[in-house]
Write an enzyme that holds these catalytic residues in place. Structure first.
Site, PDB file in Angstrom:
ATOM      1  N   PRO A  86      54.373  20.484   5.818  1.00 33.04           N
ATOM      2  CA  PRO A  86      53.652  21.280   4.832  1.00 33.04           C
ATOM      3  C   PRO A  86      53.158  20.471   3.637  1.00 33.04           C
ATOM      4  CG  PRO A  86      55.697  22.377   5.465  1.00 33.04           C
ATOM      5  CD  PRO A  86      55.741  21.002   6.036  1.00 33.04           C
ATOM      6  N   ARG A 151      39.577  18.841  22.468  1.00 30.96           N
ATOM      7  CA  ARG A 151      38.290  19.459  22.823  1.00 30.96           C
ATOM      8  C   ARG A 151      37.104  18.604  22.399  1.00 30.96           C
ATOM      9  NH1 ARG A 151      35.590  22.251  18.970  1.00 30.96           N
ATOM     10  NH2 ARG A 151      34.826  23.805  20.456  1.00 30.96           N
TER      11      ARG A 151
END
Length: 241
Positions: A86, A151
């Site tokens: 985070p 991708r």
């Protein structure tokens, strides 16, 4: 590309890596995946965490099993080692495009209260966060990052232009898309898209791209070097509000 993942819960990745585009990417030889349990690299009975020095809540991941795992996987190579955290750099399409240029990536998925700081200082090359929130572990975040990177690899998507025109790839949000039927429940596709006039279609898409970005992510426009034509379109959109 070769992608190694270090996780305490390797089975979480089985469905993701063996479905949809991730499966096709492997079948096409664009990527290979390996997921390792870094408990297997711990020296002390598979213990991977311990209490923080100085006290405090929670447990901290020990450096030894993580270092051992990365060093066993890399050998003489020096891949990017990515810590899902985070506190890291907020992930973006630009970062995905950068990582897609690499031959090998290692993702470290943490749990518990945090990582021993020596992992950050002496092992990882990148720290990545999905946003200003906290997950129970780094696995879900790593899956999202890996999907967005893979991708982009050559040959993975059926149309080579698809990733080039995605939202954020150009810096803007993508224009609205429509498909058949042209009239659904009385909601009609804009006439320009069925006109056959490619110049008008391109102009409409440019206008809609700017309009959508202005309405939904005006902060993106502040970072862009706009052309004179784009500035003119935006001025017109702002004047019609």
């Amino acid at each position: 590309m070769k992608i190694n993942v270090l996780s305490l819960f390797p089975p979480m990745f089985e469905g993701v890596f063996n479905q949809s585009m991730m499966k096709k990417a492997q079948e096409k030889g664009a990527v290979s995946f390996a997921v390792s349990d870094f408990r297997d690299y711990a020296d002390n009975k598979r213990q991977v965490d311990d209490y923080p020095f100085g006290g405090g809540a929670g447990m901290v991941l020990k450096p030894e099993p993580v270092f051992n795992a990365v060093e066993a996987l890399t050998g003489d190579s020096k891949p990017r080692v990515i810590l899902m955290c985070p506190q890291g750099e907020r992930f973006s399409q630009k970062k995905a495009e950068e990582l897609a240029q690499e031959d090998e990536l290692i993702f470290i998925c943490g749990h518990y209260e945090g990582y021993d700081e020596r992992i950050r200082e002496h092992l990882v090359t990148d720290e990545i966060s999905l946003g200003d929130f906290v997950l129970t572990g780094g696995e879900l975040a790593a899956m999202a990052v890996i999907d967005s990177v893979v991708r982009l690899l050559p040959g993975v998507l059926g149309n080579a232009d698809s990733p080039v025109k995605d939202s954020f790839s150009t810096g803007f949000l993508e224009h609205p898309q429509y498909t058949r039927p042209a009239d659904y429940r009385g909601w009609k596709v804009p006439d320009v898209l069925t006109s056959g006039n490619h110049a008008r279609v391109d102009q409409w898409r440019e206008e809609q791209t700017l309009k959508r970005t202005l309405e939904r992510r005006p902060d993106l426009l502040e970072q862009m070097e706009l052309t004179t034509a784009q500035k003119k379109i935006l001025d017109g959109l702002k004047n019609t509000k």
